[in-house]
Design an enzyme around this catalytic site. Structure first.
Site, PDB file in Angstrom:
ATOM      1  N   LYS A  62       0.680  -1.322  -0.074  1.00  0.00           N
ATOM      2  CA  LYS A  62      -0.009  -0.006   0.080  1.00  0.00           C
ATOM      3  C   LYS A  62       0.654   1.270   0.050  1.00  0.00           C
ATOM      4  O   LYS A  62       0.181   2.285   0.417  1.00  0.00           O
ATOM      5  CB  LYS A  62      -0.918  -0.017   1.085  1.00  0.00           C
ATOM      6  CG  LYS A  62      -1.974  -1.293   1.543  1.00  0.00           C
ATOM      7  CD  LYS A  62      -2.315  -1.931  -0.014  1.00  0.00           C
ATOM      8  CE  LYS A  62      -3.539  -1.132  -0.625  1.00  0.00           C
ATOM      9  NZ  LYS A  62      -3.693  -1.946  -1.892  1.00  0.00           N
ATOM     10  N   GLY A  64       2.347   2.646  -2.884  1.00  0.00           N
ATOM     11  CA  GLY A  64       2.409   3.371  -3.993  1.00  0.00           C
ATOM     12  C   GLY A  64       3.180   2.434  -5.314  1.00  0.00           C
ATOM     13  O   GLY A  64       3.567   2.794  -6.024  1.00  0.00           O
ATOM     14  N   HIS A 123       6.882  -7.448  -2.225  1.00  0.00           N
ATOM     15  CA  HIS A 123       6.733  -6.883  -0.972  1.00  0.00           C
ATOM     16  C   HIS A 123       7.266  -7.439   0.124  1.00  0.00           C
ATOM     17  O   HIS A 123       7.415  -7.130   1.284  1.00  0.00           O
ATOM     18  CB  HIS A 123       5.107  -6.836  -0.524  1.00  0.00           C
ATOM     19  CG  HIS A 123       4.281  -6.150  -1.233  1.00  0.00           C
ATOM     20  ND1 HIS A 123       4.361  -4.737  -1.715  1.00  0.00           N
ATOM     21  CD2 HIS A 123       2.871  -6.280  -1.637  1.00  0.00           C
ATOM     22  CE1 HIS A 123       3.194  -4.266  -2.471  1.00  0.00           C
ATOM     23  NE2 HIS A 123       2.462  -5.245  -2.153  1.00  0.00           N
ATOM     24  N   SER A 153      -4.676   2.732   4.360  1.00  0.00           N
ATOM     25  CA  SER A 153      -4.979   2.179   2.998  1.00  0.00           C
ATOM     26  C   SER A 153      -4.962   0.704   3.066  1.00  0.00           C
ATOM     27  O   SER A 153      -5.531  -0.170   2.740  1.00  0.00           O
ATOM     28  CB  SER A 153      -3.739   2.511   2.333  1.00  0.00           C
ATOM     29  OG  SER A 153      -3.926   1.828   0.680  1.00  0.00           O
ATOM     30  N   VAL A 246      -6.605   9.572 -13.543  1.00  0.00           N
ATOM     31  CA  VAL A 246      -6.672   8.798 -14.595  1.00  0.00           C
ATOM     32  C   VAL A 246      -6.367   7.182 -14.339  1.00  0.00           C
ATOM     33  O   VAL A 246      -6.955   6.433 -14.900  1.00  0.00           O
ATOM     34  CB  VAL A 246      -5.477   9.501 -15.384  1.00  0.00           C
ATOM     35  CG1 VAL A 246      -5.166   8.738 -16.617  1.00  0.00           C
ATOM     36  CG2 VAL A 246      -5.760  10.883 -15.598  1.00  0.00           C
ATOM     37  N   ARG A 272      -8.448   4.215  -3.867  1.00  0.00           N
ATOM     38  CA  ARG A 272      -9.385   4.567  -2.809  1.00  0.00           C
ATOM     39  C   ARG A 272      -9.536   6.022  -2.704  1.00  0.00           C
ATOM     40  O   ARG A 272     -10.233   6.915  -3.172  1.00  0.00           O
ATOM     41  CB  ARG A 272      -8.855   4.071  -1.485  1.00  0.00           C
ATOM     42  CG  ARG A 272     -10.058   3.964  -0.562  1.00  0.00           C
ATOM     43  CD  ARG A 272      -9.443   3.404   0.926  1.00  0.00           C
ATOM     44  NE  ARG A 272      -8.246   4.050   1.229  1.00  0.00           N
ATOM     45  CZ  ARG A 272      -7.938   5.121   2.112  1.00  0.00           C
ATOM     46  NH1 ARG A 272      -9.116   5.640   2.743  1.00  0.00           N
ATOM     47  NH2 ARG A 272      -6.828   5.565   2.291  1.00  0.00           N
ATOM     48  N   LYS A 273      -8.341   6.554  -2.231  1.00  0.00           N
ATOM     49  CA  LYS A 273      -8.150   8.264  -2.057  1.00  0.00           C
ATOM     50  C   LYS A 273      -6.894   8.470  -2.683  1.00  0.00           C
ATOM     51  O   LYS A 273      -7.110  10.020  -3.208  1.00  0.00           O
ATOM     52  CB  LYS A 273      -8.177   8.610  -0.522  1.00  0.00           C
ATOM     53  CG  LYS A 273      -9.602   8.361  -0.117  1.00  0.00           C
ATOM     54  CD  LYS A 273      -9.755   9.476   1.079  1.00  0.00           C
ATOM     55  CE  LYS A 273     -11.181   9.618   1.622  1.00  0.00           C
ATOM     56  NZ  LYS A 273     -11.185  10.180   2.914  1.00  0.00           N
TER      57      LYS A 273
END
Ligand code: PPS
Length: 310
Positions: A62, A64, A123, A153, A246, A272-273
């Site tokens: 989470k 990026g 990850h 997130s 986008v 999400r945001k």
């Protein structure tokens, strides 16, 4: 080989939902919580053979990752949006430690099938990265995000991704995250481990907050790291196409191609945001105080700093 968007899609294996696909339990590898399916295939993951021209995109979950993947893919394809829509993020960049189901191709299978040069995702904590990446001196882009926004997130991602461990309530998840008892382990150890590694290996260490603040400056760093040169108009196009709004509308980048039985965007969208500072809408005052005092201890002695707001 570069498949056209249509032929790539035709060649993609359809993601099938199986009745035994349920929220995962966690096992451990060297004390780091990983899914039981990842633990069961650990020997193969550890033995993965990286190639010198592999590029690895690494992050704590989470932070990026998908954003960085899109930026990298657009750079690698000279800003050609159609070629970047050849497949979903998940299929463009194999996720090396991921096993969705025992009958489906694993991240390793996808990586092994992929022609070079490959861009891969992980990850994993730095100490769990398969040693061949270091032996082959592969380039790695690590992206980090402040701990509080990452937590928020991650909580919403656990709610919407029905294969993730059960998150419990916000309060439960908050405690588990601070204790590092979540999938991929402690955020604190992850970001610090990779921060130390960056001085010894070919690692570009990026921050989510920096990309949000000034995408041009950060994308230029990626260009330089990848030894690419692009015309200004191509760079402008990449900046535009990798904006949150986008990407949120791009079905090849927003994870809506996953069946709703796996990711239910009506619970919380993957995109999400895309903001810095959303933690303020979630943390109670008491949680914030507790978090800050614990953070100070865990992050003492590192030169690594984060911005929690812009
Ligand atoms: S994953 O599942 O671990 O690979 O998730 P990851 O891609 O690392 O992180 C998902 C969060 O990144 C946000 N995101 C973006 N923010 C800003 N700009 C762009 N273009 C962008 N793309 C993805 C995504 O919305 C998740 O953050 P939250 O805070 O939940 O919105």
């Amino acid at each position: 080989m570069c498949l056209s968007p249509v032929s790539a899609l035709e060649n993609m294996e359809e993601l099938k939902v199986h009745s035994d696909m349920t929220r995962t339990e966690l096992g451990e590898v060297e004390g780091i919580p990983l899914t039981t399916m990842t633990c069961d295939t650990w020997d193969k993951i550890w033995a993965f053979q990286a190639k010198p021209d592999d590029l690895l995109i690494a992050s704590y979950a989470k932070s990026g990752t998908t954003w960085t993947q899109e930026i990298v893919d657009m750079i690698q394809h000279d800003g050609d949006t159609e070629r970047c829509k050849r497949a979903s993020t998940y299929d463009r960049h194999p996720f090396i430690e991921w096993v969705l189901h025992k009958t489906l191709p694993t991240g390793l299978d996808k990586a092994e099938e992929m022609p070079s040069p490959r861009t891969l995702k992980t990850h994993l904590s730095v100490q769990l990265v398969p040693p061949s990446f270091w032996e082959q001196n592969c380039k790695i882009i690590y992206v980090a995000r402040n701990a509080k926004d990452c937590l928020v997130s991650y909580y919403h991602f656990h709610r919407m991704n029905l294969l993730m461990p059960e998150p419990g309530t916000w309060d439960d998840f908050f405690e588990k995250y601070v204790a590092g008892k979540v999938l991929w382990g402690s955020w604190y150890d992850h970001v610090k481990g990779w921060w130390e590694a960056k001085d010894k290996h070919r690692i570009l260490y990026l921050f989510y907050e920096d990309i949000k603040e000034n995408p041009r400056r950060e994308i230029l760093k990626v260009l330089q790291f990848l030894e690419k040169d692009l015309e200004k108009k191509v760079l402008d196009k990449i900046i535009h196409c990798t904006q949150f709004e986008v990407m949120k509308d791009n079905p090849m980048a927003n994870y809506t191609s996953f069946p709703t039985e796996i990711m239910d965007h009506s619970i919380s969208p993957f995109m999400r945001k895309g903001a810095v500072g959303d933690w303020k809408n979630h943390f109670t005052v008491a949680q914030n105080e507790k978090f800050d005092s614990d953070y100070k201890q865990k992050m003492a002695g590192t030169s690594l700093t984060f911005r929690m707001e812009l």
